[in-house]
Design a protein around this motif. Structure first.
Motif, PDB file in Angstrom:
ATOM      1  N   HIS A  47      -2.384   3.238   6.590  1.00 54.27           N
ATOM      2  CA  HIS A  47      -1.532   3.109   7.651  1.00 54.27           C
ATOM      3  C   HIS A  47      -1.948   3.964   8.689  1.00 54.27           C
ATOM      4  CE1 HIS A  47       2.600   3.174   9.525  1.00 54.27           C
ATOM      5  NE2 HIS A  47       2.500   1.949   9.105  1.00 54.27           N
ATOM      6  N   GLY A  48      -1.932   3.391   9.780  1.00 58.78           N
ATOM      7  CA  GLY A  48      -2.409   4.433  11.090  1.00 58.78           C
ATOM      8  C   GLY A  48      -3.468   5.104  10.947  1.00 58.78           C
ATOM      9  N   GLY A  49      -4.289   4.300  10.335  1.00 55.22           N
ATOM     10  CA  GLY A  49      -5.924   4.952  10.060  1.00 55.22           C
ATOM     11  C   GLY A  49      -5.920   6.154   8.970  1.00 55.22           C
ATOM     12  N   GLN A  50      -4.964   6.293   8.092  1.00 55.47           N
ATOM     13  CA  GLN A  50      -4.926   7.180   7.140  1.00 55.47           C
ATOM     14  C   GLN A  50      -4.419   6.751   5.994  1.00 55.47           C
ATOM     15  OE1 GLN A  50      -2.235  10.035   9.067  1.00 55.47           O
ATOM     16  NE2 GLN A  50      -3.731  11.522   8.453  1.00 55.47           N
ATOM     17  N   LEU A  51      -4.881   7.255   4.701  1.00 55.45           N
ATOM     18  CA  LEU A  51      -4.547   7.056   3.527  1.00 55.45           C
ATOM     19  C   LEU A  51      -2.721   7.384   3.246  1.00 55.45           C
ATOM     20  CD1 LEU A  51      -5.036   5.789   0.670  1.00 55.45           C
ATOM     21  CD2 LEU A  51      -5.538   8.079  -0.006  1.00 55.45           C
ATOM     22  N   ALA A  52      -2.012   6.723   3.248  1.00 60.93           N
ATOM     23  CA  ALA A  52      -0.476   6.948   3.257  1.00 60.93           C
ATOM     24  C   ALA A  52       0.212   6.789   2.077  1.00 60.93           C
ATOM     25  CB  ALA A  52       0.193   6.095   4.420  1.00 60.93           C
ATOM     26  N   GLY A  53      -0.589   6.355   1.086  1.00 57.62           N
ATOM     27  CA  GLY A  53      -0.144   5.944  -0.239  1.00 57.62           C
ATOM     28  C   GLY A  53      -0.789   5.608  -1.308  1.00 57.62           C
ATOM     29  N   TYR A  54      -0.588   5.629  -2.653  1.00 53.44           N
ATOM     30  CA  TYR A  54      -1.394   5.264  -3.631  1.00 53.44           C
ATOM     31  C   TYR A  54      -0.614   4.872  -4.722  1.00 53.44           C
ATOM     32  CZ  TYR A  54      -1.442  10.034  -5.541  1.00 53.44           C
ATOM     33  OH  TYR A  54      -1.037  11.182  -6.209  1.00 53.44           O
ATOM     34  N   ALA A  55      -1.312   4.151  -5.756  1.00 55.57           N
ATOM     35  CA  ALA A  55      -0.808   3.862  -7.162  1.00 55.57           C
ATOM     36  C   ALA A  55      -1.467   3.831  -8.064  1.00 55.57           C
ATOM     37  CB  ALA A  55       0.177   2.584  -6.751  1.00 55.57           C
ATOM     38  N   PHE A  56      -1.275   4.187  -9.309  1.00 54.86           N
ATOM     39  CA  PHE A  56      -2.361   4.232 -10.313  1.00 54.86           C
ATOM     40  C   PHE A  56      -1.534   3.548 -11.561  1.00 54.86           C
ATOM     41  CE2 PHE A  56      -3.925   8.693  -9.080  1.00 54.86           C
ATOM     42  CZ  PHE A  56      -5.085   8.207  -8.483  1.00 54.86           C
ATOM     43  N   PHE A  57      -2.264   2.484 -12.154  1.00 55.13           N
ATOM     44  CA  PHE A  57      -1.802   1.806 -13.190  1.00 55.13           C
ATOM     45  C   PHE A  57      -2.886   1.706 -14.110  1.00 55.13           C
ATOM     46  CE2 PHE A  57      -0.204  -0.434  -9.407  1.00 55.13           C
ATOM     47  CZ  PHE A  57       1.115  -0.897  -9.567  1.00 55.13           C
ATOM     48  N   ARG A  76       7.832   7.379   4.541  1.00 57.36           N
ATOM     49  CA  ARG A  76       8.735   6.782   3.633  1.00 57.36           C
ATOM     50  C   ARG A  76       9.842   6.249   4.270  1.00 57.36           C
ATOM     51  NH1 ARG A  76       9.204  11.650  -0.978  1.00 57.36           N
ATOM     52  NH2 ARG A  76       6.945  11.467  -1.456  1.00 57.36           N
ATOM     53  N   GLY A  77      10.343   5.165   3.792  1.00 57.16           N
ATOM     54  CA  GLY A  77      11.473   4.206   4.488  1.00 57.16           C
ATOM     55  C   GLY A  77      10.885   3.087   5.182  1.00 57.16           C
ATOM     56  N   LEU A  78       9.433   3.010   5.140  1.00 55.06           N
ATOM     57  CA  LEU A  78       8.697   1.825   6.007  1.00 55.06           C
ATOM     58  C   LEU A  78       8.279   0.617   5.140  1.00 55.06           C
ATOM     59  CD1 LEU A  78       6.413   4.154   8.256  1.00 55.06           C
ATOM     60  CD2 LEU A  78       8.613   3.097   8.967  1.00 55.06           C
ATOM     61  N   LEU A  80       6.405   0.984   2.419  1.00 55.55           N
ATOM     62  CA  LEU A  80       4.977   1.181   1.983  1.00 55.55           C
ATOM     63  C   LEU A  80       4.797   1.179   0.217  1.00 55.55           C
ATOM     64  CD1 LEU A  80       3.493   3.734   4.718  1.00 55.55           C
ATOM     65  CD2 LEU A  80       3.497   1.344   4.608  1.00 55.55           C
ATOM     66  N   GLY A  81       5.704   1.646  -0.068  1.00 55.33           N
ATOM     67  CA  GLY A  81       5.842   1.858  -1.672  1.00 55.33           C
ATOM     68  C   GLY A  81       6.188   0.599  -2.314  1.00 55.33           C
ATOM     69  N   HIS A  82       6.918  -0.361  -1.533  1.00 54.89           N
ATOM     70  CA  HIS A  82       7.138  -1.951  -1.863  1.00 54.89           C
ATOM     71  C   HIS A  82       5.903  -2.587  -1.778  1.00 54.89           C
ATOM     72  CE1 HIS A  82       9.098  -5.882  -2.688  1.00 54.89           C
ATOM     73  NE2 HIS A  82       8.554  -6.085  -1.346  1.00 54.89           N
ATOM     74  N   ILE A  83       5.182  -2.339  -0.788  1.00 54.23           N
ATOM     75  CA  ILE A  83       3.749  -3.144  -0.520  1.00 54.23           C
ATOM     76  C   ILE A  83       2.710  -2.786  -1.693  1.00 54.23           C
ATOM     77  CG2 ILE A  83       1.813  -3.160   0.969  1.00 54.23           C
ATOM     78  CD1 ILE A  83       3.826  -3.048   3.244  1.00 54.23           C
ATOM     79  N   LEU A  84       2.839  -1.500  -1.815  1.00 54.62           N
ATOM     80  CA  LEU A  84       1.758  -1.124  -3.220  1.00 54.62           C
ATOM     81  C   LEU A  84       2.139  -1.614  -4.317  1.00 54.62           C
ATOM     82  CD1 LEU A  84       1.216   2.815  -2.283  1.00 54.62           C
ATOM     83  CD2 LEU A  84      -0.541   1.068  -2.694  1.00 54.62           C
ATOM     84  N   LEU A  85       3.448  -1.546  -4.964  1.00 56.20           N
ATOM     85  CA  LEU A  85       3.869  -1.847  -5.923  1.00 56.20           C
ATOM     86  C   LEU A  85       3.776  -3.202  -6.238  1.00 56.20           C
ATOM     87  CD1 LEU A  85       5.374  -1.284  -8.654  1.00 56.20           C
ATOM     88  CD2 LEU A  85       7.581  -1.709  -7.265  1.00 56.20           C
ATOM     89  N   LYS A  86       4.067  -3.927  -5.214  1.00 56.34           N
ATOM     90  CA  LYS A  86       3.830  -5.563  -5.269  1.00 56.34           C
ATOM     91  C   LYS A  86       2.563  -6.031  -5.372  1.00 56.34           C
ATOM     92  CE  LYS A  86       5.854  -9.705  -3.108  1.00 56.34           C
ATOM     93  NZ  LYS A  86       7.051 -10.167  -3.273  1.00 56.34           N
ATOM     94  N   GLN A  87       1.812  -5.456  -4.608  1.00 53.41           N
ATOM     95  CA  GLN A  87       0.381  -5.766  -4.815  1.00 53.41           C
ATOM     96  C   GLN A  87      -0.497  -5.351  -6.278  1.00 53.41           C
ATOM     97  OE1 GLN A  87      -1.730  -7.279  -2.326  1.00 53.41           O
ATOM     98  NE2 GLN A  87      -3.461  -7.296  -3.872  1.00 53.41           N
ATOM     99  N   ALA A 111      13.593   5.801  -5.890  1.00 51.71           N
ATOM    100  CA  ALA A 111      12.492   5.245  -6.680  1.00 51.71           C
ATOM    101  C   ALA A 111      12.967   3.907  -7.547  1.00 51.71           C
ATOM    102  CB  ALA A 111      11.800   6.092  -7.449  1.00 51.71           C
ATOM    103  N   ARG A 112      14.385   4.276  -7.944  1.00 49.76           N
ATOM    104  CA  ARG A 112      14.644   3.217  -9.001  1.00 49.76           C
ATOM    105  C   ARG A 112      15.363   2.117  -8.258  1.00 49.76           C
ATOM    106  NH1 ARG A 112      18.929   6.919 -12.648  1.00 49.76           N
ATOM    107  NH2 ARG A 112      19.397   4.795 -13.579  1.00 49.76           N
ATOM    108  N   LYS A 113      15.884   2.246  -6.833  1.00 45.56           N
ATOM    109  CA  LYS A 113      16.264   1.258  -6.329  1.00 45.56           C
ATOM    110  C   LYS A 113      15.116   0.401  -5.793  1.00 45.56           C
ATOM    111  CE  LYS A 113      18.366   0.131  -1.775  1.00 45.56           C
ATOM    112  NZ  LYS A 113      19.049   0.564  -0.568  1.00 45.56           N
ATOM    113  N   LEU A 114      13.761   1.126  -5.408  1.00 44.50           N
ATOM    114  CA  LEU A 114      12.535   0.294  -5.300  1.00 44.50           C
ATOM    115  C   LEU A 114      12.332  -0.554  -6.542  1.00 44.50           C
ATOM    116  CD1 LEU A 114      10.056  -0.361  -3.730  1.00 44.50           C
ATOM    117  CD2 LEU A 114       9.031   1.989  -4.917  1.00 44.50           C
ATOM    118  N   TYR A 115      12.250   0.131  -7.695  1.00 45.75           N
ATOM    119  CA  TYR A 115      12.029  -0.527  -8.751  1.00 45.75           C
ATOM    120  C   TYR A 115      12.801  -1.854  -9.130  1.00 45.75           C
ATOM    121  CZ  TYR A 115       8.988   3.578  -9.480  1.00 45.75           C
ATOM    122  OH  TYR A 115       7.820   4.403  -9.190  1.00 45.75           O
ATOM    123  N   ARG A 116      14.131  -1.638  -9.215  1.00 46.19           N
ATOM    124  CA  ARG A 116      14.980  -2.564  -9.336  1.00 46.19           C
ATOM    125  C   ARG A 116      14.866  -3.846  -8.480  1.00 46.19           C
ATOM    126  NH1 ARG A 116      18.448   1.864 -10.507  1.00 46.19           N
ATOM    127  NH2 ARG A 116      19.260   1.560  -8.343  1.00 46.19           N
ATOM    128  N   GLY A 117      14.614  -3.292  -7.114  1.00 50.84           N
ATOM    129  CA  GLY A 117      14.587  -4.569  -6.215  1.00 50.84           C
ATOM    130  C   GLY A 117      13.190  -5.246  -6.337  1.00 50.84           C
TER     131      GLY A 117
END
Length: 149
Positions: A47-57, A76-78, A80-87, A111-117
């Motif tokens: 995001h914006g030319g930088q690594l703004a987040g990551y996820a490990f599964f 945060r609040g944009l 991005l966590g939702h996008i990573l999780l969904k992908q 985080a719990r709200k993100l996951y429930r969503g």
């Protein structure tokens, strides 16, 4: 903004994100070890030319687990966590995984709200699972829809 597979070439950026955003953070060795994990999935979000987040599964048979998801505090609040999780969940479902589990600090309401969503449901509690500070972990699970290609 794009989600992409991570590689060891991203290790310095991962370490920086971890140190700035997680307490206690994973060490460089722990982050590097994720690239050797059997059936691991490592995703980054630029995001914006930088690594703004990551996820490990990681996966084992029909099950998967979200091991780590980190988004830069400044972004945060944009969503991005939702996008990573969904992908990540879409890729796991496409690979034939049937369910994804995770643990989250009981106090981590955002985080719990993100996951429930995203359809995760609470299914257990692990007392005193976390340290620094000591805290219970809420176990959550989501059934993954089969994606027909």
């Amino acid at each position: 903004m794009s989600v992409r597979p991570l590689s060891l070439a991203d290790l310095d950026a991962l370490v920086a994100l971890e140190q700035e955003n997680m307490l206690p953070g994973w060490s460089r060795a722990q982050l590097a070890a994720e690239f050797d994990a059997a059936a691991g999935l490592q995703l980054g979000l630029d995001h914006g030319g930088q690594l703004a987040g990551y996820a490990f599964f990681r996966s084992c048979g029909p099950e998967a687990e979200l091991f780590r998801i980190v988004v830069c505090r400044a972004r945060r609040g944009l969503g991005l966590g939702h996008i990573l999780l969904k992908q990540g969940l879409q890729l796991l479902a496409a690979a034939g995984r049937e369910v994804c589990f995770l643990e989250v600090r009981a106090s981590n309401r955002a985080a719990r709200k993100l996951y429930r969503g995203e359809g995760f449901e609470e299914c257990g509690l692990r007392p005193a699972y976390y340290s620094c500070p000591q805290e219970d972990a809420v176990v959550m699970a989501k059934e993954l829809a089969v994606i027909k290609l």
